[in-house]
Design an enzyme around this catalytic site. Structure first.
Site, mmCIF file in Angstrom:
data_model
loop_
_atom_site.group_PDB
_atom_site.id
_atom_site.type_symbol
_atom_site.label_atom_id
_atom_site.label_comp_id
_atom_site.label_asym_id
_atom_site.label_seq_id
_atom_site.Cartn_x
_atom_site.Cartn_y
_atom_site.Cartn_z
ATOM 1 N N GLU A 73 10.151 95.676 177.947
ATOM 2 C CA GLU A 73 10.038 95.422 176.502
ATOM 3 C C GLU A 73 10.666 96.566 175.703
ATOM 4 O O GLU A 73 11.349 96.344 174.697
ATOM 5 C CB GLU A 73 8.556 95.259 176.139
ATOM 6 C CG GLU A 73 8.249 95.046 174.654
ATOM 7 C CD GLU A 73 8.326 96.307 173.801
ATOM 8 O OE1 GLU A 73 8.847 96.225 172.684
ATOM 9 O OE2 GLU A 73 7.915 97.385 174.262
ATOM 10 N N GLY A 116 14.499 96.464 174.700
ATOM 11 C CA GLY A 116 14.880 95.677 173.511
ATOM 12 C C GLY A 116 14.467 96.391 172.237
ATOM 13 O O GLY A 116 15.198 96.402 171.235
ATOM 14 N N GLU A 117 13.296 97.005 172.278
ATOM 15 C CA GLU A 117 12.778 97.742 171.115
ATOM 16 C C GLU A 117 13.718 98.901 170.763
ATOM 17 O O GLU A 117 14.019 99.148 169.603
ATOM 18 C CB GLU A 117 11.369 98.264 171.471
ATOM 19 C CG GLU A 117 10.738 99.108 170.411
ATOM 20 C CD GLU A 117 9.269 99.459 170.718
ATOM 21 O OE1 GLU A 117 8.635 98.776 171.572
ATOM 22 O OE2 GLU A 117 8.756 100.403 170.107
ATOM 23 N N ARG A 118 14.197 99.592 171.792
ATOM 24 C CA ARG A 118 15.061 100.758 171.541
ATOM 25 C C ARG A 118 16.443 100.351 171.042
ATOM 26 O O ARG A 118 17.017 101.003 170.168
ATOM 27 C CB ARG A 118 15.170 101.604 172.819
ATOM 28 C CG ARG A 118 13.877 102.336 173.087
ATOM 29 C CD ARG A 118 13.814 103.039 174.419
ATOM 30 N NE ARG A 118 12.491 103.641 174.574
ATOM 31 C CZ ARG A 118 11.961 104.043 175.707
ATOM 32 N NH1 ARG A 118 12.651 103.940 176.835
ATOM 33 N NH2 ARG A 118 10.752 104.562 175.741
#
Ligand SMILES: Cc1cc2nc3c(=O)[nH]c(=O)nc-3n(C[C@H](O)[C@H](O)[C@H](O)COP(=O)(O)OP(=O)(O)OC[C@H]3O[C@@H](n4cnc5c(N)ncnc54)[C@H](O)[C@@H]3O)c2cc1C
Length: 396
Positions: free
Chosen positions: A255, A258-260
């Site tokens: 997860e 994608g956040e980064r």
């Protein structure tokens, strides 16, 4: 020499990066129109009140929360670049906290549900989250463990007599934590199993024992809500497990990629926006009889900033291309996140300098950009952790 042989640089022409098609550009236009018309006018007010839930509903209605999500779950079925376009255009809301609250929904919580969730979980949470009628938050960080994700203490213990899990612990700095209908929660299910002892849960926030303890006050990102949460004997059924029991650590590391990457895109767009506003200022503001942008010292600041922004943007786009084409480019995502966050803060800082005293005044909004962008060197993994990931990727 014929006139046609004299090639002059055209600095004003519009540049479309090769990852984007005309469809992406049309999407960009329509998102920007929406953002400027419906969100930007409220920026000042939302700094005081946090942005309202109707933003999710309206964006869901327009399809903006599911641009790159499958059509079967209410998304638009677009590629990853459509998510980049959204992150880039949201900066025109002049409201960093809003972009962050939306990204928690689109890029941090919906993706793990779609990737690891059961069909029931997708229908119950991903579909309404894409539609904007349910709001989600993500619970990794705890008062005693942030960078050290494996150090979390929130425990989920199976009660075999009832067939339920009982969750106890606390989470802090949780974006959307006050407004969310459910949390993607990282817990420890087996403290002796190392990285194989973590499990994710999808916990409804109205479950008995979930306590929204405190609304936290922050340096920036004032338009977002940030919560301290407590979980006291919260009981959830087996069906609340997200993904595989014992594999939560690996799921959350997935997860975070994608956040980064979306965070990196937001950093670049934020830097570009503050650069553009400052450029206008430097052309208008005069000192010693000329626009301040005509002093070499100031001109060179713009040249340095523009070069760094462009470098960061190319890193983000190339990494997004890898992501879109099926690679799992963890090292490059980490580099893009690190570099983009750093240059965004540097650019915002220089822009305050170029604005002089006005840069320090709230009225110009430049100090707010600095405060908002400053988070990007800490959230989603700090600079130091990014350097660790990159360094270790070389076997060190
Ligand atoms: C506004 C805001 C919103 C957030 N939203 C969310 C959210 O929605 N959900 C969520 O789960 N979390 C959220 N976070 C938490 C965020 O991801 C963490 O703050 C971040 O990961 C850093 O953890 P920490 O604050 O515990 O710092 P710490 O881990 O205590 O780190 C403190 C310092 O030590 C350094 N450090 C730590 N370990 C090492 C090491 N191994 N080597 C070198 N240096 C090290 C860090 O880089 C940092 O400089 C949010 C944070 C903020 C401020």
């Amino acid at each position: 020499m014929a006139t046609a042989d004299v090639l002059k640089p055209d600095f004003a022409s519009r540049r479309k990066h090769f990852i984007f098609t005309d469809d992406h550009e049309q999407l960009r236009e329509s998102i920007r129109r929406f953002v400027i018309k419906e969100l930007q006018p409220h920026a000042e007010e939302w700094e005081e009140t946090t942005f309202p839930d109707w933003v999710f509903e309206r964006m869901g209605e327009l399809g903006f929360l599911g641009l790159d999500k499958p059509v079967e779950y209410g998304g638009q079925g677009g590629d990853y670049y459509t998510a980049l376009v959204l992150a880039e255009e949201l900066v025109h809301a002049h409201c960093g906290g809003l972009g962050m609250g939306v990204a928690v929904q689109t890029d941090m919580t919906i993706p793990p549900i779609l990737k690891f969730g059961t069909e029931e979980q997708k229908q119950e949470w991903a579909v309404p989250a894409i539609g904007g009628t349910k709001i989600l938050c993500l619970g990794i960080t705890e008062p005693d463990a942030g960078s050290d994700v494996a150090g979390i203490k929130t425990r989920a213990v199976r009660d075999d007599s009832s067939g339920e899990y009982v969750i106890n612990g606390s989470k802090t700095f949780i974006t959307n934590g006050h407004r969310a209908h459910a949390i993607v929660l990282v817990t420890k299910t087996d403290p002796d199993a190392g990285y194989d002892g973590f499990t994710l849960f999808l916990v409804p926030m109205d479950s008995p024992g979930v306590i929204r303890e405190k609304r936290l006050q922050k340096l920036g990102m004032h338009a977002s809500d940030t919560a301290l949460l407590a979980f006291q004997d919260v009981r959830v059924p087996d069906s609340a497990v997200l993904g595989h029991v014992g594999k939560g650590f690996y799921h959350i590391m997935w997860e975070l990629q994608g956040e980064r990457l979306i965070g990196a895109a937001g950093s670049v767009a934020g830097a570009q926006q503050v650069f553009d506003r400052t450029l206008e200022y430097a052309k208008e503001r005069t000192a010693f009889g000329r626009p301040i942008g005509r002093f070499q010292a100031i001109r060179h600041k713009f040249a340095e900033m523009a070069t760094k922004i462009e470098t960061a943007r190319q890193m983000v786009y190339t990494t997004a291309w890898r992501f879109q084409n099926g690679e799992y480019p963890v090292r490059e995502i980490t580099m893009a996140k690190l570099y983009s966050a750093r240059i965004a803060v540097e650019v915002a800082d220089e822009c305050i300098q170029i604005h002089g005293g006005n840069g320090y005044m709230k009225e110009y909004g430049i100090e707010r950009s600095w405060r908002d962008l400053r988070l990007n060197r800490i959230g989603a993994g700090s600079d130091e952790i990014m350097l660790e990931v990159i360094g270790r990727s070389y076997g060190l």
